[in-house]
Design an enzyme around this catalytic site. Sequence first.
Site, mmCIF file in Angstrom:
data_model
loop_
_atom_site.group_PDB
_atom_site.id
_atom_site.type_symbol
_atom_site.label_atom_id
_atom_site.label_comp_id
_atom_site.label_asym_id
_atom_site.label_seq_id
_atom_site.Cartn_x
_atom_site.Cartn_y
_atom_site.Cartn_z
ATOM 1 N N GLU A 190 7.470 -12.544 -14.387
ATOM 2 C CA GLU A 190 8.674 -12.206 -13.620
ATOM 3 C C GLU A 190 9.477 -11.104 -14.304
ATOM 4 O OE1 GLU A 190 10.837 -15.839 -13.123
ATOM 5 O OE2 GLU A 190 9.609 -16.501 -11.458
ATOM 6 N N GLU A 429 3.112 -18.793 -8.980
ATOM 7 C CA GLU A 429 4.055 -19.919 -8.886
ATOM 8 C C GLU A 429 4.472 -20.087 -7.438
ATOM 9 O OE1 GLU A 429 7.503 -20.058 -11.425
ATOM 10 O OE2 GLU A 429 6.421 -19.176 -13.123
#
Length: 528
Positions: A190, A429
């Site tokens: 991320e 995710e």
Amino acid sequence: MKMLNNSLMLLPLLALAFAAVSSLQYSRHDFPPDFVFGSGTSAFQVEGAANEDGRTPSIWDVLAHAGHSGVVAGDVACDQYHKYKEDVKLMADIGLEAYRFSISWSRLLPSGREPVNPKGLQYYNNLIDELISHGIQPHVTLHHFDLPQTLEDEYGGWLSQESVRDFTAYADTCFKEFGDRVLHWTTINEANVFALGGYDQGVSPPARCSPPFGSNCSHGNSSIEPYIVVHNLLLAHASATNLYKKQYKVLLSAFKFSVFRMHCIVFSSASISSSFITQYKQHGSVGISVYAYGTVPLTDSVEDKQATARVNDFYIGWILHPLVFGDYPETMRTNVGSRLPVFTKEESEQVKGAFDFVGVINYLAVYVKDNSSSLKPNPQDLITDTAAELTVFGNTSLENEHANAPWSLQQILLHIKESYENPPVYILENGQVTSHNSSLEDTTRIEYLSSYIEAVLHSLSRKGSNVKGYFQWSLMDVFEIFGGFEKSYGLYYVDFKDPYLKRIPKLSAHWYSSLLMGTLHQPSHASS
């Protein structure tokens, strides 16, 4: 024996699970054979043993010890450092095909640089070997919000280009030590959210921000630091990726090509042939992950549609545009101006094409409303630069269960396909949050996972997205960066009050197992 065969007592639970998803019809067999299903965690959130065997603090340790999320959580977490064999057994029991985990940089290299910590090296070797012995693919992330604090103290961490050198050396150590068994590497987790949360809003490590943005930060500059950090993250990612291609991967291909072209030549020295094979035997892939929202204009106005495109540029394009085209999106260059770092010609060439896959992380969808008035000569940050207001879709918030909006993941995959040349994608995710003490019969999690997995199948089979795998978050309840132990995404409940941290399967674990083992078999809408 597999979990589903352990007891007839599971049958009523499975009936509940199937009832919860009766309108969602597909099976594991609808996906390609090489498509991989897994689950994930990260080092700080699951390992524990924070002060054992030579590990030193990361920036996440420091933030947690300062009281973020209300508890000092990483010291023990789920204690996977000591319970990894038990946890791998749980993975095997539910038929997990892959496990995504991260390496703690400060456990492997306590000073941030070599020498290697033998205990840390042993732990990751043991974990990887245990996974492989159970037929589970290791998918490794190198940086998951946990830069060694010593590098933060020494030169400001990711704000300095010295981090590029140190990250490359760290990645080199990992490729060298584990690359004979690890075929899937994610450099940075991320990258966009790490910069936004850690250097603009100050809510995640290393908690830097400046007024009027963020809160309770003692240092930082929200106007420029997020852009500097992502720039260095991209350079570090590209450096590590190119290192892998040149020193661990490309020469293997060159050697094979030479053998093909010179098949009539007999090598006189077996030792030369052996050394080539040993040195260049890796054939893995390297990628980076981005957090992405599904986006929908609040109204049909041209302004809201343009704002939606800006949001995609600022969140997804911030990372992917340089990797595919060698520079930041035009909207970012225009709105951010001189605060946005500029790639040199050499840097652009290094970054462009420096990836084998894209990792996508998605939980939420948002409505987008134009806010062009935010582009004014006042203090600016990434949010005002985007010139858009975001409202979470579905009358929910980050504190509640996520709205079940599988179209958002389909939209992200389609956007990446159409805007960035359809690269290989792993969903790294995706999952549903509940209160940690909610029922083990987590039907809302099953409904969420079911619909999002079907959305992946639809994107793959009908839309042509190049999706290679899906990783549910998370294998077990872990220390969440927002909410600590109060929030839960796990397939397994972890009793944090129990000294042995007992793991208990939730209904979603049984459902996911039935999908992976092929016993959840219904005709698929997506493939029809």
